[in-house]
Design a protein around this motif. Sequence first.
Motif, PDB file in Angstrom:
ATOM      1  N   MET A 184     105.000 -39.145  28.740  1.00 44.77           N
ATOM      2  CA  MET A 184     105.489 -40.207  27.859  1.00 44.77           C
ATOM      3  C   MET A 184     104.362 -40.820  27.036  1.00 44.77           C
ATOM      4  O   MET A 184     103.244 -40.977  27.521  1.00 44.77           O
ATOM      5  N   VAL A 185     104.707 -41.199  25.812  1.00 44.80           N
ATOM      6  CA  VAL A 185     103.795 -41.961  24.959  1.00 44.80           C
ATOM      7  C   VAL A 185     104.575 -43.124  24.371  1.00 44.80           C
ATOM      8  O   VAL A 185     105.681 -42.949  23.845  1.00 44.80           O
ATOM      9  N   SER A 186     103.997 -44.324  24.457  1.00 45.38           N
ATOM     10  CA  SER A 186     104.659 -45.503  23.903  1.00 45.38           C
ATOM     11  C   SER A 186     103.603 -46.537  23.544  1.00 45.38           C
ATOM     12  O   SER A 186     102.414 -46.355  23.818  1.00 45.38           O
ATOM     13  N   ASP A 187     104.050 -47.638  22.946  1.00 42.17           N
ATOM     14  CA  ASP A 187     103.137 -48.760  22.759  1.00 42.17           C
ATOM     15  C   ASP A 187     103.129 -49.585  24.047  1.00 42.17           C
ATOM     16  O   ASP A 187     103.625 -49.134  25.081  1.00 42.17           O
ATOM     17  N   GLU A 188     102.545 -50.768  24.007  1.00 45.68           N
ATOM     18  CA  GLU A 188     102.466 -51.610  25.202  1.00 45.68           C
ATOM     19  C   GLU A 188     103.758 -52.410  25.352  1.00 45.68           C
ATOM     20  O   GLU A 188     103.972 -53.385  24.634  1.00 45.68           O
ATOM     21  N   PRO A 189     104.624 -52.028  26.285  1.00 42.89           N
ATOM     22  CA  PRO A 189     105.899 -52.728  26.425  1.00 42.89           C
ATOM     23  C   PRO A 189     105.793 -53.925  27.357  1.00 42.89           C
ATOM     24  O   PRO A 189     104.830 -54.061  28.110  1.00 42.89           O
ATOM     25  N   ASP A 190     106.797 -54.780  27.311  1.00 46.04           N
ATOM     26  CA  ASP A 190     106.937 -55.821  28.322  1.00 46.04           C
ATOM     27  C   ASP A 190     107.518 -55.165  29.579  1.00 46.04           C
ATOM     28  O   ASP A 190     108.543 -54.482  29.514  1.00 46.04           O
ATOM     29  N   MET A 191     106.859 -55.357  30.701  1.00 48.78           N
ATOM     30  CA  MET A 191     107.288 -54.705  31.940  1.00 48.78           C
ATOM     31  C   MET A 191     108.366 -55.539  32.627  1.00 48.78           C
ATOM     32  O   MET A 191     108.119 -56.217  33.628  1.00 48.78           O
ATOM     33  N   ASP A 192     109.583 -55.468  32.088  1.00 54.41           N
ATOM     34  CA  ASP A 192     110.683 -56.197  32.709  1.00 54.41           C
ATOM     35  C   ASP A 192     111.289 -55.360  33.831  1.00 54.41           C
ATOM     36  O   ASP A 192     110.928 -54.204  34.058  1.00 54.41           O
ATOM     37  N   ASP A 193     112.249 -55.964  34.555  1.00 53.24           N
ATOM     38  CA  ASP A 193     112.834 -55.291  35.720  1.00 53.24           C
ATOM     39  C   ASP A 193     113.562 -54.005  35.325  1.00 53.24           C
ATOM     40  O   ASP A 193     113.559 -53.021  36.074  1.00 53.24           O
ATOM     41  N   ASP A 194     114.190 -54.011  34.157  1.00 52.93           N
ATOM     42  CA  ASP A 194     114.926 -52.832  33.698  1.00 52.93           C
ATOM     43  C   ASP A 194     113.981 -51.644  33.526  1.00 52.93           C
ATOM     44  O   ASP A 194     114.261 -50.529  34.002  1.00 52.93           O
ATOM     45  N   LEU A 195     112.849 -51.854  32.874  1.00 52.98           N
ATOM     46  CA  LEU A 195     111.902 -50.767  32.658  1.00 52.98           C
ATOM     47  C   LEU A 195     111.306 -50.280  33.971  1.00 52.98           C
ATOM     48  O   LEU A 195     111.187 -49.069  34.201  1.00 52.98           O
ATOM     49  N   VAL A 196     110.939 -51.198  34.852  1.00 51.40           N
ATOM     50  CA  VAL A 196     110.372 -50.801  36.148  1.00 51.40           C
ATOM     51  C   VAL A 196     111.380 -49.965  36.932  1.00 51.40           C
ATOM     52  O   VAL A 196     111.032 -48.935  37.529  1.00 51.40           O
ATOM     53  N   ASN A 197     112.638 -50.382  36.923  1.00 51.29           N
ATOM     54  CA  ASN A 197     113.672 -49.642  37.647  1.00 51.29           C
ATOM     55  C   ASN A 197     113.854 -48.239  37.072  1.00 51.29           C
ATOM     56  O   ASN A 197     113.970 -47.256  37.822  1.00 51.29           O
ATOM     57  N   ALA A 264     100.003 -54.967  37.833  1.00 52.40           N
ATOM     58  CA  ALA A 264     100.586 -55.212  39.152  1.00 52.40           C
ATOM     59  C   ALA A 264     101.899 -54.448  39.320  1.00 52.40           C
ATOM     60  O   ALA A 264     102.152 -53.842  40.374  1.00 52.40           O
ATOM     61  N   ARG A 265     102.724 -54.454  38.288  1.00 55.18           N
ATOM     62  CA  ARG A 265     104.007 -53.738  38.368  1.00 55.18           C
ATOM     63  C   ARG A 265     103.800 -52.220  38.417  1.00 55.18           C
ATOM     64  O   ARG A 265     104.559 -51.507  39.080  1.00 55.18           O
ATOM     65  N   MET A 266     102.783 -51.738  37.723  1.00 50.95           N
ATOM     66  CA  MET A 266     102.529 -50.299  37.750  1.00 50.95           C
ATOM     67  C   MET A 266     102.075 -49.829  39.128  1.00 50.95           C
ATOM     68  O   MET A 266     102.199 -48.647  39.456  1.00 50.95           O
ATOM     69  N   GLN A 267     101.575 -50.739  39.937  1.00 55.20           N
ATOM     70  CA  GLN A 267     101.209 -50.389  41.311  1.00 55.20           C
ATOM     71  C   GLN A 267     102.436 -50.085  42.153  1.00 55.20           C
ATOM     72  O   GLN A 267     102.319 -49.483  43.231  1.00 55.20           O
ATOM     73  N   THR A 268     103.612 -50.477  41.686  1.00 54.53           N
ATOM     74  CA  THR A 268     104.847 -50.318  42.466  1.00 54.53           C
ATOM     75  C   THR A 268     105.638 -49.070  42.085  1.00 54.53           C
ATOM     76  O   THR A 268     106.691 -48.825  42.676  1.00 54.53           O
ATOM     77  N   VAL A 269     105.155 -48.301  41.106  1.00 51.02           N
ATOM     78  CA  VAL A 269     105.890 -47.117  40.674  1.00 51.02           C
ATOM     79  C   VAL A 269     104.984 -45.888  40.773  1.00 51.02           C
ATOM     80  O   VAL A 269     103.793 -45.958  40.478  1.00 51.02           O
ATOM     81  N   THR A 274      97.652 -44.341  31.701  1.00 48.78           N
ATOM     82  CA  THR A 274      96.375 -44.717  31.122  1.00 48.78           C
ATOM     83  C   THR A 274      96.618 -45.451  29.819  1.00 48.78           C
ATOM     84  O   THR A 274      97.692 -45.336  29.218  1.00 48.78           O
ATOM     85  N   ARG A 275      95.623 -46.221  29.398  1.00 50.69           N
ATOM     86  CA  ARG A 275      95.660 -46.863  28.079  1.00 50.69           C
ATOM     87  C   ARG A 275      94.757 -46.098  27.128  1.00 50.69           C
ATOM     88  O   ARG A 275      93.666 -45.680  27.505  1.00 50.69           O
TER      89      ARG A 275
END
Length: 298
Positions: A184-197, A264-269, A274-275
């Motif tokens: 995947m390639v994207s810009d910097e998104p807001d890490m909301d619950d929907d995206l994490v799920n 912190a959220r990326m630690q859960t998935v 990388t940036r």
Amino acid sequence: MGQILDHIRSRVLGRAKIGSTRRRSEGLLEGAHLSMSHGRSQEYDDLRQYVQGDDVRDVDWKASARSGSLLVKRYIAQRQHRLLLVADVGRDMLGRTPSGERKKDVALNVLGAAGLTSAAHGDEIGLTYGDSRGSQQVRPRRGESHLETLLKRVVEHESAAGSGLAAQLRHIRHHNKHRHVVFMVSDEPDMDDDLVNELRLVASRHKVFWAVIQDEPLLPALAGKDGAIDVGTGELLLPWSAIPRNVLASFEESERHRLADFEARMQTVPVAWTRISGTGDIVRELAAMIRRSNHHGA
């Protein structure tokens, strides 16, 4: 040979140059591809120059002694991948990176570098792309001409809608039952619950890598560019000198919290990520990301 791929070879992989730059780029991505395959074949292919991060078990000490430089064995991968390139290309990707490049251009270079490495190994490569409104998908095929076609789709996609990586991930879940390497390639998104799920659900079936294209820092941009435009809203931004100091301090604090929350959220998935701040970072950051994934089992 396609025009886009020719540019990526020259601009990203350094194929317009000779010597160590070219060998280093190819070597890093070669090692990354083997890491993506969860192991190596025992079928020996040839030797190449050692690059930082190579497994010491692959060093051919006798050949190295004869040549006077460190050489590692290269193996033929036991199986090919199904690589799914994923491009979130909403209007937010029209913004700039810290390197001053347009985010969409850097994203295209990332996709091309990953795609070329897989195409050279005969992998099937598909594409999912879109924005917050939804996604389109191109079925996987082999070969560089097909990869060129995929990249043209990304180039030609123009959107007035915002980015929406969660929409691309939902599309992947509903339309890709076989296991893929998802890149995947994207810009910097807001890490909301929907995206994490959605990240968790996709990663439960597929091997997922994510290259986040960094935003140009807002405050330095304002300091040097009176009349800068917010690509998300189209609104004129105030010059730096017109913004009260307490507002600037509040914004900086908010950015620190946002970045900390993302990490912190990326630690859960179970997703390797990388940036990337510009084209010059691509080979190094992709190779490092994939090696980390291989070591940690992400």
